[in-house]
Write a protein that holds these residues in place. Sequence first.
Motif, PDB file in Angstrom:
ATOM      1  N   ALA A  83       7.740  11.864  -3.153  1.00 40.86           N
ATOM      2  CA  ALA A  83       6.100  12.761  -3.269  1.00 40.86           C
ATOM      3  C   ALA A  83       5.672  11.214  -2.915  1.00 40.86           C
ATOM      4  N   ASP A  84       4.521  12.296  -2.200  1.00 44.09           N
ATOM      5  CA  ASP A  84       3.387  11.550  -2.064  1.00 44.09           C
ATOM      6  C   ASP A  84       1.996  11.021  -2.498  1.00 44.09           C
ATOM      7  N   GLY A  85       1.598  10.056  -3.000  1.00 43.42           N
ATOM      8  CA  GLY A  85       0.686  11.012  -4.032  1.00 43.42           C
ATOM      9  C   GLY A  85      -0.600   9.604  -4.414  1.00 43.42           C
ATOM     10  N   ALA A  86      -0.791   9.237  -2.934  1.00 48.49           N
ATOM     11  CA  ALA A  86      -1.645   7.775  -2.565  1.00 48.49           C
ATOM     12  C   ALA A  86      -2.742   8.176  -3.724  1.00 48.49           C
ATOM     13  N   PHE A  87      -3.281   9.224  -3.843  1.00 46.16           N
ATOM     14  CA  PHE A  87      -4.593   9.081  -4.695  1.00 46.16           C
ATOM     15  C   PHE A  87      -4.215  10.287  -5.555  1.00 46.16           C
ATOM     16  N   GLY A  88      -3.614  11.449  -5.368  1.00 48.02           N
ATOM     17  CA  GLY A  88      -3.880  12.746  -6.417  1.00 48.02           C
ATOM     18  C   GLY A  88      -2.518  11.748  -7.406  1.00 48.02           C
ATOM     19  N   THR A 133       2.191   5.528  -5.280  1.00 48.29           N
ATOM     20  CA  THR A 133       0.824   6.240  -5.197  1.00 48.29           C
ATOM     21  C   THR A 133       0.710   4.232  -4.991  1.00 48.29           C
ATOM     22  N   ASP A 134      -0.894   4.372  -4.952  1.00 45.22           N
ATOM     23  CA  ASP A 134      -2.075   3.539  -4.608  1.00 45.22           C
ATOM     24  C   ASP A 134      -2.781   3.325  -5.402  1.00 45.22           C
ATOM     25  N   CYS A 135      -2.556   1.660  -5.780  1.00 43.46           N
ATOM     26  CA  CYS A 135      -3.512   0.944  -6.658  1.00 43.46           C
ATOM     27  C   CYS A 135      -4.469   0.283  -6.087  1.00 43.46           C
ATOM     28  N   HIS A 136      -5.141   0.479  -4.812  1.00 50.32           N
ATOM     29  CA  HIS A 136      -5.787   0.003  -4.431  1.00 50.32           C
ATOM     30  C   HIS A 136      -6.839   1.330  -4.108  1.00 50.32           C
ATOM     31  N   LYS A 137      -6.110   2.286  -3.952  1.00 44.17           N
ATOM     32  CA  LYS A 137      -7.841   3.631  -3.855  1.00 44.17           C
ATOM     33  C   LYS A 137      -8.055   4.232  -5.424  1.00 44.17           C
ATOM     34  N   TRP A 138      -7.827   4.475  -6.584  1.00 46.96           N
ATOM     35  CA  TRP A 138      -8.316   4.974  -6.757  1.00 46.96           C
ATOM     36  C   TRP A 138      -8.703   4.199  -8.685  1.00 46.96           C
ATOM     37  N   PRO A 192       2.401  16.646   6.318  1.00 46.10           N
ATOM     38  CA  PRO A 192       2.053  14.921   5.784  1.00 46.10           C
ATOM     39  C   PRO A 192       1.013  14.134   6.381  1.00 46.10           C
ATOM     40  N   HIS A 193       1.079  13.005   5.539  1.00 45.86           N
ATOM     41  CA  HIS A 193      -0.731  12.261   5.532  1.00 45.86           C
ATOM     42  C   HIS A 193       0.621  11.233   7.352  1.00 45.86           C
ATOM     43  N   ALA A 194      -1.128  10.831   7.852  1.00 45.40           N
ATOM     44  CA  ALA A 194      -0.079   9.491   9.152  1.00 45.40           C
ATOM     45  C   ALA A 194       0.702   8.614   8.437  1.00 45.40           C
ATOM     46  N   SER A 195       0.579   8.167   7.505  1.00 51.07           N
ATOM     47  CA  SER A 195       1.751   6.802   6.796  1.00 51.07           C
ATOM     48  C   SER A 195       3.375   7.660   7.149  1.00 51.07           C
ATOM     49  N   THR A 196       3.300   8.860   6.226  1.00 49.66           N
ATOM     50  CA  THR A 196       4.696   9.566   6.333  1.00 49.66           C
ATOM     51  C   THR A 196       5.043   9.466   7.813  1.00 49.66           C
ATOM     52  N   GLY A 245       0.784  -1.126   0.002  1.00 45.58           N
ATOM     53  CA  GLY A 245      -0.056   0.533  -0.403  1.00 45.58           C
ATOM     54  C   GLY A 245       0.689   1.309   0.176  1.00 45.58           C
ATOM     55  N   ALA A 246      -0.343   2.455  -0.007  1.00 45.96           N
ATOM     56  CA  ALA A 246       1.394   3.803   0.226  1.00 45.96           C
ATOM     57  C   ALA A 246       1.618   3.774   1.739  1.00 45.96           C
ATOM     58  N   THR A 247       1.266   2.837   2.299  1.00 39.82           N
ATOM     59  CA  THR A 247       2.518   2.831   3.745  1.00 39.82           C
ATOM     60  C   THR A 247       3.508   2.383   3.511  1.00 39.82           C
ATOM     61  N   SER A 248       3.790   1.070   3.143  1.00 46.53           N
ATOM     62  CA  SER A 248       4.550   0.919   3.032  1.00 46.53           C
ATOM     63  C   SER A 248       5.809   1.095   1.635  1.00 46.53           C
TER      64      SER A 248
HETATM   65  C1  LIG Z   1      -4.458   6.406   1.821  1.00 50.39           C
HETATM   66  C2  LIG Z   1      -2.799   7.468   1.788  1.00 50.39           C
HETATM   67  C3  LIG Z   1      -2.256   6.793   2.566  1.00 50.39           C
HETATM   68  C4  LIG Z   1      -1.381   5.021   3.305  1.00 50.39           C
HETATM   69  O1  LIG Z   1      -2.195   4.710   2.103  1.00 50.39           O
HETATM   70  P1  LIG Z   1      -2.265   2.944   2.294  1.00 50.39           P
HETATM   71  O2  LIG Z   1      -2.558   2.245   1.214  1.00 50.39           O
HETATM   72  O3  LIG Z   1      -3.762   3.120   3.051  1.00 50.39           O
HETATM   73  O4  LIG Z   1      -1.051   2.236   3.507  1.00 50.39           O
HETATM   74  C5  LIG Z   1      -0.402   7.654   2.231  1.00 50.39           C
HETATM   75  N1  LIG Z   1      -0.699   8.741   1.621  1.00 50.39           N
HETATM   76  C6  LIG Z   1      -1.973   9.109   1.422  1.00 50.39           C
HETATM   77  C7  LIG Z   1      -1.527  10.703   1.197  1.00 50.39           C
HETATM   78  C8  LIG Z   1      -2.922   8.375   1.312  1.00 50.39           C
HETATM   79  O5  LIG Z   1      -4.747   9.379   0.962  1.00 50.39           O
END
Ligand SMILES: *Cc1c(COP(=O)(O)O)cnc(C)c1O
Length: 457
Positions: free
Chosen positions: A259-264, A288-293, A179-183, A138-141
């Motif tokens: 750059a954290d672009g999980a969904f953006g 970025t995340d694939c399990h989001k958008w 920062p996102h909490a995961s950062t 996921g985006a956290t890792s």
């Molecule tokens: C959702 C999100 C994360 C964390 O993603 P996970 O896939 O839940 O680990 C990190 N950064 C941003 C900006 C997010 O929206």
Amino acid sequence: MTMHQDLSQLDQLGPQLDRWCLEFLQALPQRTVAWQGRPDLKALALPARGDGSGVALQQFMASIAPGLSASAGPRYFGFVTGGVTPAALLADRLVGCIDQNVSTCGDSIAPLLEQQTIAWLRELLLLPDNFEGILTTGATSANLLGLLCGRQFAGLAQGIDIAANGFGNSRIRLYAATPHASTLKSAALAGFGRNNVAAVATLPNSEAMDTADLARQLEAAPDCAKIVIASVGTVTGTYFDDLETIADLCQRHGAWLHADGAFGLFARLLEHKRAWTQGIERVDSITTDCHKWLNVPYDCGLFLTRHPQLLQQTCAVAAPYLDTGDSNPAPMDRGIENSRRFRALPVWMSLLAYGREGFADLVARNCAQAAKLASWIDQSAAYHLLAPCRLNVVVFAPATGESSAFLHKLNLRGRVFLTPGVWKGKPAVRAAFSNWRTRNADVDILLQELAALARDQ
Ligand SMILES: *Cc1c(COP(=O)(O)O)cnc(C)c1O
């Protein structure tokens, strides 16, 4: 029942499972969105001798299925999630069936397919092909990998190979605005400490980084190696940091830019929003995340970096990677896990099934739905729109009373599900749109719910 006996009854269980899955998917729009029961699993005990998967499936249907949320359905507006598409669903079932370990090359086509999937994602998101990477949980890792690569880069700048020898007397500072909490969690995991991410100011009425403040802070720490974490879409206001200016500053100070672009990052699929991510090709690493958008099942994120050799140094498992020009590195030398799920397959099949236009269309549709909600709220006396809707998230608060009490009442009605946020230090309500199943009629249901609660106030 033995496992071998169990295999022989799969031909009967398969159709039963198919039917259940189809009915679940069809009923999702009618289902109470968040489970409202109380967990009581104590009645189920670990059996000494199991009775096979047919019995286990019955138990799932009887005891577990009623407790599921409709998070894959059209009116789950919490966090930023996504609902599994048909192609991703079929692929994910294949993943369990074929059970490949995408760890090393040599025994299966799976690592090559992961590489092709990453290349397609790069193409979808219009990223240059000098970015290489790995699919993550996921985006956290992916954010953790970004900080670990940044840590290696910063250490080497001070003559220390941190992956090999630990922190030594390296001095490294981290900077982020929103920062996102995961950062922060990643900073904890990477040994920096979650309280040691220097807070950069934001621009007025925005969550985007004030780059003048970043410049001052970088200037003030001449003896430290530096890692800057930029937001490519903050999770509440969907603000984008100015990557071009930040990249200039990072270049000047020899800092790593993640750059954290999980969904953006998916805003790049919309031509009129592409300017927000200008400069993305200059960052050192991307999440970025694939399990989001992209709407594949959990767990699937993407980490990319322009410095694959640093990723390799950071994650190498056995002998140091020899750069033989081989374009097929072992995935376990590029990620956190050694044994790895074939999570590439649902992404690959989704991209094949729906193409670039399918996903551009999804992103555009979700943004239009968010805009519709925002404009209704803006005109309503019962609710305040806290920030303009820029992408797919709407942040608002009831005009009277607490956000949290309102949210509790709304979610308890069971027709929609929203989650809390914080806007400029104040509690807020967020509605996020990132599911292919959401139709405009579902936005209307959300508006009816908001109107009903406004009448109750
Ligand atoms: C959702 C999100 C994360 C964390 O993603 P996970 O896939 O839940 O680990 C990190 N950064 C941003 C900006 C997010 O929206």
